[in-house]
Design an enzyme around this catalytic site. Sequence first.
Site, PDB file in Angstrom:
ATOM      1  CD  GLN A 154       2.323   3.590  12.749  1.00 28.97           C
ATOM      2  OE1 GLN A 154       1.720   2.899  11.937  1.00 28.97           O
ATOM      3  NE2 GLN A 154       3.471   4.201  12.456  1.00 28.97           N
ATOM      4  N   GLY A 188      -0.372  -6.190   9.311  1.00 27.54           N
ATOM      5  CA  GLY A 188       0.377  -4.972   9.578  1.00 27.54           C
ATOM      6  C   GLY A 188      -0.337  -3.713   9.102  1.00 27.54           C
ATOM      7  CG  HIS A 189       1.764   0.014   9.566  1.00 21.99           C
ATOM      8  ND1 HIS A 189       2.476   1.051  10.120  1.00 21.99           N
ATOM      9  CD2 HIS A 189       2.656  -0.719   8.876  1.00 21.99           C
ATOM     10  CE1 HIS A 189       3.732   0.932   9.779  1.00 21.99           C
ATOM     11  NE2 HIS A 189       3.875  -0.122   9.031  1.00 21.99           N
ATOM     12  CG  ASN A 190      -0.619   2.126   6.165  1.00 20.66           C
ATOM     13  OD1 ASN A 190       0.240   2.275   7.032  1.00 20.66           O
ATOM     14  ND2 ASN A 190      -1.536   3.022   5.929  1.00 20.66           N
TER      15      ASN A 190
END
Lengths: 336, 336, 336
Positions: free
Chosen positions: C198, C239-241
């Site tokens: 990540q 969460g990511h992005n």
Amino acid sequence: MRLQDIQAKLGGEAIGEAAEPLTGVGTLEAGRAGQVTFLANPRYRAQLKTTRASAVIVGENDRDATPLPRIVAANPYAYFARVAQLFEAPRKAQAGVHASALVHAGAVLHPSARVDEFASVAEGAVIGAHAWVGAGCVIGEGARVGEYTRLMPRVTVYARCEIGRRGLIHSGVVIGADGFGFAPDFRDDGGAWVKIPQTGRVIIGDDCEIGANSTIDRGAIEDTVIGNDVKIDNQVQIGHNCTVGDHTVISGCTGIAGSTRIGRRVMMGGASGAIGHLSICDGAVVSAMTLVTKSITEPGMVTGSLPHMKHADWLKNIVHVRRLDDLANAIKKGKS
Amino acid sequence: MRLQDIQAKLGGEAIGEAAEPLTGVGTLEAGRAGQVTFLANPRYRAQLKTTRASAVIVGENDRDATPLPRIVAANPYAYFARVAQLFEAPRKAQAGVHASALVHAGAVLHPSARVDEFASVAEGAVIGAHAWVGAGCVIGEGARVGEYTRLMPRVTVYARCEIGRRGLIHSGVVIGADGFGFAPDFRDDGGAWVKIPQTGRVIIGDDCEIGANSTIDRGAIEDTVIGNDVKIDNQVQIGHNCTVGDHTVISGCTGIAGSTRIGRRVMMGGASGAIGHLSICDGAVVSAMTLVTKSITEPGMVTGSLPHMKHADWLKNIVHVRRLDDLANAIKKGKS
Amino acid sequence: MRLQDIQAKLGGEAIGEAAEPLTGVGTLEAGRAGQVTFLANPRYRAQLKTTRASAVIVGENDRDATPLPRIVAANPYAYFARVAQLFEAPRKAQAGVHASALVHAGAVLHPSARVDEFASVAEGAVIGAHAWVGAGCVIGEGARVGEYTRLMPRVTVYARCEIGRRGLIHSGVVIGADGFGFAPDFRDDGGAWVKIPQTGRVIIGDDCEIGANSTIDRGAIEDTVIGNDVKIDNQVQIGHNCTVGDHTVISGCTGIAGSTRIGRRVMMGGASGAIGHLSICDGAVVSAMTLVTKSITEPGMVTGSLPHMKHADWLKNIVHVRRLDDLANAIKKGKS
């Protein structure tokens, strides 16, 4: 790094060679020159035409779908993950205990382990080779951290709990707090909850990752046991005496009540849950925001969420849920 | 310890005596020689025959259900909890402030209190007799920790919040962060949220336990108030200006929005919730993953979760929820 | 302070003057002499008659609803918020690094910044003017904290993440932990999850508040981006992005899966959720405990929760949800 170098390390079939040295990974959509990207989901195939990345990892089916320099791999997504790992600067724990850390007498640290500032390691704790205890972590008495495991800053491991090898535990995680166990002892004239001492442990296998602010409670008498290669997202709660099988994945905000037995390669969706004392079999998939209230005995997906609708539609429709039995009876009578 | 010793301390009726000294507690299923176990749930009665534990606590109904050495008690589960406490090594706070802890000038520590490494106690804070502030805790200005209360490592208590006596607060808990209060001040050409200063406190009664990573927000103007003997599991969120009555139990992952009034001996199931500004009466029981959207005015259980089903069945059935009003109308017409 | 002083600072129209000096704010219901209160919700208008507060902020419609000294304002709630801010003792960061804090070589601190005890600031991190890093915080390599931003105790900011100006980040927050990304690489004879490094960041705009124990994951390749004036409650997981637009409000216990695009001025209710890779448009309102499973393309409220009912009613009714398709078919046949 060139495509040939990647192929040499990771296998697959390289077709063509990138015009410039490869310096990292990117997405199909936003990738730039010098980056390697990948196509795993056919939905994004059109982006192969427009990507500005220098090379792409594709599956057998897409071998000829692009003129870009590429590597054909059986599992392009996993291959891409390994490529990304190649580009990552290795973060090796530099051995040593920071001057401000507190290692209590009787703790056993491998000489290659690292303990950062303001971390505390209690008596009897064992920190394995190349393990890395981040800033502000608190490792309880007799706890064990396996080799190459990294605790990011501000992790708590309660006494006697164990984490296996090559784990990654994110900030704010709490391993081994007391399970939620109280015996009611009320009489007409009063009374109170009586605490059940939580004397079990948490035992976590190898190769596990646990997301930020997740919590895993210690067992009441027996242990809470997490298998190998288990991946747990952020803000997950796992109650006392649960067992989780190898390779299982638990998405964020999920809560598992005590004594739940989760099998191998289970996938728990985000904000899902399980009431306690039941089993979820190997290979089960639980959808997001679904509550498991009975044991799941065959693999495959179960779902129990309500689709969202415009609030006005919801008001109109949902009122009938409270009348479903009447509706069903009305239908039966209509038919008879 | 022998069965007679336990009876002498905790009452009940001892029948027989264990062949070996008793060294701890165990489950019926996994108990070993030297361990005391219990039977409270008749479902497990068959295990009385196979247990290898040395003694068992049973209720009046099971007085003759086993030849094992036993104690007959009115409430075998609560009795067992007390037996388990007998075997637990008492964890008394050893008085003293660790050399690395920071006690700001103007903090008041009882001489019998304990403050561990890297903990910080601000000006005006009061730490009671035999209280124990764990490693890395941060106690804000003017906050109070009652006697015999234990804060496990890495707890934050914001300024002016109070925790009563004999409490147990687990790692990662945050008491007294700002409630979520913002006034919208938007115009066609812009604007922003205006913060409502959160000037109330959190006041927690005696004998409370709060699970890892739970959060209780301070009141906006008045206080957030938690009663006595309240048990809160992990990852619970309690909004500003809530009140929670004595002996109430809140299971993990539950979220209570602001200004909710929860009565006495309420049980909130795991991942349940309440939208704000409503009341939940004494003795109410809210099932897991159930959202309380209206005040509950009589004791007993309420439920509002959707059972999980195979995903294919869910797809087939759930689509009709959006059409329930049409279905109901069709039935009405069919009947007229 | 008198009503005239408030009007001079904040505008509006003062009518009458409080008999005593004003010393703080209160509620209509519990306000005391010397306190200023407000009426924004007409439901509470009757309390105007009984309040013991010394002055009140009202809207145009309520100009003549009370004989109390008052200020008439276009937006009485926002006006009240600003009055409350006036009474709040300004908490200016006193410049300086506590002797026990660890500022690694290569960190850049503005001379007016403050770093409290046991906080750690890594190499390359930048702490802006008047920023305040609370006790026990851990600021990663190259991370940035904007001017006037305050991190309450025990916040973690992972490497390279950025927080804008005038932010307020509560205890236990974790910014920038790894997103949940693993590629399955299983074969019949074994296999494992392969971690996707990540490598993106978290970028947070100006004027954001993030509640206790919330977590925002760093992007997989691109960044996770939070806009300006975004207010996030406790125990929220992003969460990511993900991207979150300006002025959006996310209530407690909400979970947003990866790559969700949330617009401007969206309101996510408590314990709501969104499965990943979808969009929620500007101005959308998601009710409490509602899961967003498809993109929302028009503003307004969507709901998908099940109302709670008495458990006995739930048992009787909910069983038919599994038979809705059969019911619908029975109706169709009945009609044909």
